[in-house]
Design a protein around this motif. Structure first.
Motif: not given
Length: 409
Positions: A132-142, A144-161
């Motif tokens: 999941i590209f982070a920041p992300y819409w709030v429901s993405y994380y939950e 994925v968990k509901m589907a019994e998957g594992v969310p893996v966050l990859v973060h973008g920074s403010l400096e790079k939009q």
């Protein structure tokens, strides 16, 4: 941070399933609830928390719904949607997004939120990882968990939009990766991925036969960058891309609840199967309204987008007057997502600000402005400000925030 928030805020009730006890409440809905409670006490709260256009649905769309009611179009529809709507969506996607799809590739659902859940439930097995590209819409994380998957966050920074790079995607891929999930234009950051950026990401994904792309394009029509590009139009990944879209944002149809996916037929069939056991076909009247939205005049949609651009500029200019807030200029959607970490560790009277959640509670009670903390979006240093409000409310809200923030020492 997300897991910490879940542990702090969930109420464990033994009789309920582990699934529901482990699920976090949507931060946007939580803050909306708190704002309503204050309003019920007669307090003048300016709500900038929900991602909801403040415009009324265009007249020609409402008229189509009235006509459908008068003609008695009130019966069950096919699970994937009425044929004429699916056909119109496919034609729209070919014309505007260069997606090679037919009506059989379309599944219409009760909002893009259901479209996302259908897709994840159809694809994800227990233990599968979803990047999941982070920041992300709030429901993405939950979701994925509901589907019994594992969310893996990859973060973008403010400096790079706040945008994630192809190199970051490559570094996050493992043998367990099943999909990547992102939105463009993005909720909550307003980031818009360019053709070049999405092509680079697609080239990475194309190297792995086991990975799918779920592209949430719900803010397609609220794009200030000059071009909306759909990753599913690229030949190297078109057979593994699920494009999610809907009518809530671009047509101001939040309450109508209408979304859809465009996907390879075997995935569309799986989502039809999933939906058939949950809700069956979406609201019949809304489908007729959606058909009118796609085939009618787009002038109102363009006017709304222009208004959102003006409001974005207004809020950005006003925020510049507040010391300690760092904000980029969003290229789409109707949110500002500033970093407010300069206020962490400060206090006023009985308030002590540990994080963005505390800051939002403080601003709600002290300034009577309802915002959403960044923790639920995977960015605990930020807050989300919705600019989908009148110029007057935006000006007054930022004024109140400035006064309240100056009290923190």
């Amino acid at each position: 941070m997300n897991e910490v928030l879940v542990e702090e805020r969930k109420a464990i009730i033994p009789a309920l399933s582990e699934r529901i006890n482990a699920m976090a409440e949507s931060q946007t809905l939580e803050m909306a609830k708190k704002a309503r409670e204050l309003k019920a006490k007669g307090i003048d709260v300016i709500s900038l928390n929900l991602g909801e256009p403040d415009f009324v649905t265009p007249q020609h769309i409402r008229e189509a719904a009235k006509k459908a009611i008068d003609e008695g179009f009130t019966f069950y529809t096919p699970v994937s949607g009425i044929p004429e709507l699916r056909k119109a969506i496919a034609e729209k996607l070919k014309r505007d997004n260069n997606l090679d799809v037919k009506a059989e590739n379309i599944v219409v659902s009760t909002g893009a939120k259901q479209s996302l859940v259908n897709t994840l439930m159809a694809l994800v097995n227990p233990g599968d990882e979803v990047i999941i590209f982070a920041p992300y819409w709030v429901s993405y994380y939950e979701m994925v968990k509901m589907a019994e998957g594992v969310p893996v966050l990859v973060h973008g920074s403010l400096e790079k939009q706040f945008k994630v790079s192809a190199a970051q995607v490559r570094a996050a891929i493992t043998p367990k990766t099943k999909a990547i999930l992102f939105s463009s234009p993005c909720n909550p950051t307003g980031a818009v991925f360019s053709r070049e950026e999405l092509t680079a990401i697609a080239e990475v994904v194309a190297e792995y036969d086991h990975i799918f792309i779920i592209a949430d394009e719900i803010y397609e029509y609220i794009n200030f960058s000059g071009e909306h590009f759909s990753i599913g139009s690229l030949d190297i990944v078109k057979d593994r891309t699920i494009t999610v879209n809907g009518f809530s944002k671009g047509f101001a149809m939040t309450g109508w609840r209408m979304g859809y996916i465009a996907a390879p037929k075997w995935i569309a069939d799986a989502c039809d199967k999933m939906q058939g056991q949950v809700t069956s076909g979406a609201n019949s009247i809304t489908q007729k309204a959606a058909l009118a939205a796609l085939t009618g005049d787009m002038a109102e949609t363009k006017k709304m987008s222009e208004a959102y651009r003006r409001r974005r500029d207004l809020v950005i200019d006003l925020l510049k007057e507040i010391k300690g807030i760092k904000a980029n200029v969003p290229e789409g959607a109707f949110y500002i997502f500033p970093d407010v970490s300069d206020y962490f560790g400060k206090s006023y009277e009985n308030y002590y600000i540990k994080d963005s959640y505390d800051l939002c509670i403080y601003l709600l009670n002290e300034a009577h402005v309802s915002l959403v903390d960044g923790g639920g979006f995977g960015a605990p240093n930020c807050i989300r400000i919705s600019s989908a409000a009148s110029d007057e409310n935006l000006k007054e809200a930022i004024r109140r925030m400035k006064v309240a923030l100056e009290k923190l020492k």
